[in-house]
Write an enzyme that holds these catalytic residues in place. Structure first.
Site, PDB file in Angstrom:
ATOM      1  NE  ARG A 264      -3.708  -2.539   2.085  1.00  0.00           N
ATOM      2  CZ  ARG A 264      -4.859  -2.696   2.917  1.00  0.00           C
ATOM      3  NH1 ARG A 264      -4.733  -1.486   4.052  1.00  0.00           N
ATOM      4  NH2 ARG A 264      -5.792  -3.738   2.666  1.00  0.00           N
ATOM      5  NE  ARG A 279      -1.664   5.426   8.330  1.00  0.00           N
ATOM      6  CZ  ARG A 279      -2.641   4.226   8.664  1.00  0.00           C
ATOM      7  NH1 ARG A 279      -3.037   4.266   7.850  1.00  0.00           N
ATOM      8  NH2 ARG A 279      -3.773   4.234   9.507  1.00  0.00           N
ATOM      9  CD  GLU A 351      -8.987  -1.357  10.491  1.00  0.00           C
ATOM     10  OE1 GLU A 351      -9.463   0.090  10.801  1.00  0.00           O
ATOM     11  OE2 GLU A 351      -9.970  -1.662   9.947  1.00  0.00           O
ATOM     12  CB  SER A 354     -11.733  -4.678   8.619  1.00  0.00           C
ATOM     13  OG  SER A 354     -12.282  -3.542   7.902  1.00  0.00           O
ATOM     14  NE  ARG A 393      -1.827  -0.934  11.345  1.00  0.00           N
ATOM     15  CZ  ARG A 393      -2.939  -0.397  10.921  1.00  0.00           C
ATOM     16  NH1 ARG A 393      -4.280  -1.075  11.015  1.00  0.00           N
ATOM     17  NH2 ARG A 393      -3.265   0.395   9.821  1.00  0.00           N
TER      18      ARG A 393
END
Length: 425
Positions: A264, A279, A351, A354, A393
């Site tokens: 990403r 991130r 997070e 999801s 994470r």
RNA sequence: GGACAGGUGGCUGAGCGGUUGAAAGCACCGGUCUCGAAAACCGGCAUACCGGCAACGGUAUCGAGAGUUCGAAUCUCUCCCUGUCCGCCA
């Protein structure tokens, strides 16, 4: 993508869905335009098809006269004129159709009835698990403990690739491998998923199928010489596995699990959460994807979420489950649970998963259908996916949550056989 | 990367530029026959969209796109994919 027929007979429903997401005002001009265009689209189809029917008749007549040895010059001239008219009508029709579908691609999915209205502030914690170490003093952030233990080498990652690219070493490198095997084994052996290993580079058609293109091209790493892109998530190749196919009775439901690296650019988030592993541009993830029928997809969301939660429980990481409000639910999703794990070193909920049900929104776009019974008309499947889980994470959370007073890190029992040790020190 | 050969309905496989949405076979569905089944025979059997309450009518689709033509599965161009051989290579 929505069914174009909604523009004809369910405008009120569509508007209500946009309102629940807090997007009605913004999208009203588009909705109005789409409604008018859909009417024009059908009119232009009718007119163009009538012209084509006439041309076909003329061509038949030409053939007949030719066979009879008669002169057909006048008819041919007429055919030529109609041909030109058809070309003009076609051009117009294509313009209308492409504008309608452009609009359709910009409308987010309708959320399920039970999803609460409102934005991020209306997200609801539906349950929590475990005890956080919130308030414990002396827990170092993961980048500190990681560097100290020699499992993370952030400076060299930045040197060889750039900021946001991670070098794991020693026990850290093995931890990545251990997490991969642990998660895949769990989902395959206990949860019944079929394991896949998929390409990390995919073509445009695939990215269009899951919605990354045309809108989010800037968010992806590209290989322009071959018109390929690095996947942002395994959801992309896995959901597209049956693109443009029809699953036969007995092939449903399907459940796939795949490990992949994810890439990403994070072009819009410069400066946010840049430290450590929070991130990054490249991370690893085990992804779950399910194809369900419309009747079972809602229940399968609970199932899928529970599979992701199991990973956190086995890793002994305290977490909470958020049900996202309509305004915070992703573009394609009809309902989403976020899983957040608490990282006491940075004092934040991270997070890590999801889990969403997309109803037929993705399947319509990717054209994935199934037949409920032999001879029945194909229907669009319902797709679901969720991370289970994203590694970087999780590694951050492990390094913080299981940090011991002496600076070592305890390895949770479920991971010990994969890592071959009970402590990182 | 180079050279050939191909891509037609669920499958196999025909197809002179003009009733070809597409022969034929297989598969599948219905029927006759049979106590029942098989065989044989008869019939049916693509999808999407537009119009219509419907019966039905129309349009499009032969890998994708563009072109030539009154008319393209059939001719031309570009691209994609598959197979075989050669080259290169973890």
């Amino acid at each position: 993508m929505h069914d174009i027929r909604l523009l004809r007979d369910q405008m009120a429903h569509l508007r209500e869905g946009m309102r629940r997401r807090g997007k009605l005002e913004e999208l009203t001009p588009l909705l109005d335009r789409a409604e008018a265009l859909e009417k024009e689209r059908r009119d232009s189809i009718r007119v163009a098809e009538e012209a084509q029917a006439e041309r076909n008749r003329i061509s038949q007549d030409v053939a007949k006269r030719r066979r009879a040895g008669e002169d057909a010059d006048a008819l041919m001239a007429e055919g030529r004129a109609i041909g030109e008219r058809i070309a003009a009508l076609e051009t117009r029709r294509q313009a209308v159709e492409s504008e309608v579908s452009d609009i359709l691609l910009q409308l987010p999915n309708l959320t399920l009835e039970e999803v609460t209205e409102g934005g991020e502030e209306a997200n609801r914690v539906v349950r929590t698990w475990g005890t956080t170490r919130e308030g414990d003093v002396g827990i170092a952030p993961h980048w500190e403990v990681g560097e100290r233990l020699g499992v993370l080498d952030l400076p060299r990652g930045a040197k060889i690739a750039g900021s946001g690219f991670i070098v794991y070493r020693g026990g850290g490198a093995r931890l990545v491998r251990a997490l991969m095997n642990f998660m895949l084994d769990l989902h395959v052996e206990e949860h019944g998923y079929e394991e896949l290993w998929v390409p990390l580079l995919v073509n445009r058609a695939t990215l269009t199928g899951t919605g990354q293109l045309p809108k989010f091209e800037e968010d992806m790493y590209a290989v322009p010489s071959d018109d390929l892109f690095l996947i942002p998530t395994a959801e992309v190749p896995v959901t597209n596995l049956y693109r443009d196919e029809i699953l036969e009775p007995g092939d449903m439901p399907r459940a796939f699990v795949a490990f992949s690296a994810c890439f990403r650019r994070e072009a819009g988030s410069a400066g946010k959460d840049t430290r450590g592993l929070l991130r990054v541009h490249e991370f690893d993830k085990v992804e779950l994807v399910r194809y369900a029928t419309p009747e079972t997809s809602r229940a399968e969301l609970e199932l899928l979420t529970s599979h992701a939660e199991t990973v956190l429980q086995r890793l002994e990481l305290p977490y909470r489950v958020l049900q996202l409000a309509a305004g915070d639910t992703g573009f394609s999703s009809a309902m989403t649970y976020d899983l957040e794990v608490f990282a006491p070193g940075v004092g934040k909920w991270l997070e890590v998963s999801s889990c969403s049900v997309f109803t037929d929104f993705q399947a319509r776009r990717a054209n994935i259908r199934y037949r409920a019974a032999t001879g029945e008309k194909p229907r669009f499947v319902h797709t679901l996916n969720g991370s289970a889980l994203a590694f970087s994470r999780i590694i951050a959370a492990l390094l913080e949550q299981h940090q011991q007073p002496d600076g070592s890190v305890r390895v949770p029992a479920a991971l010990q056989p994969y890592l071959g040790r009970d402590t990182l020190r």
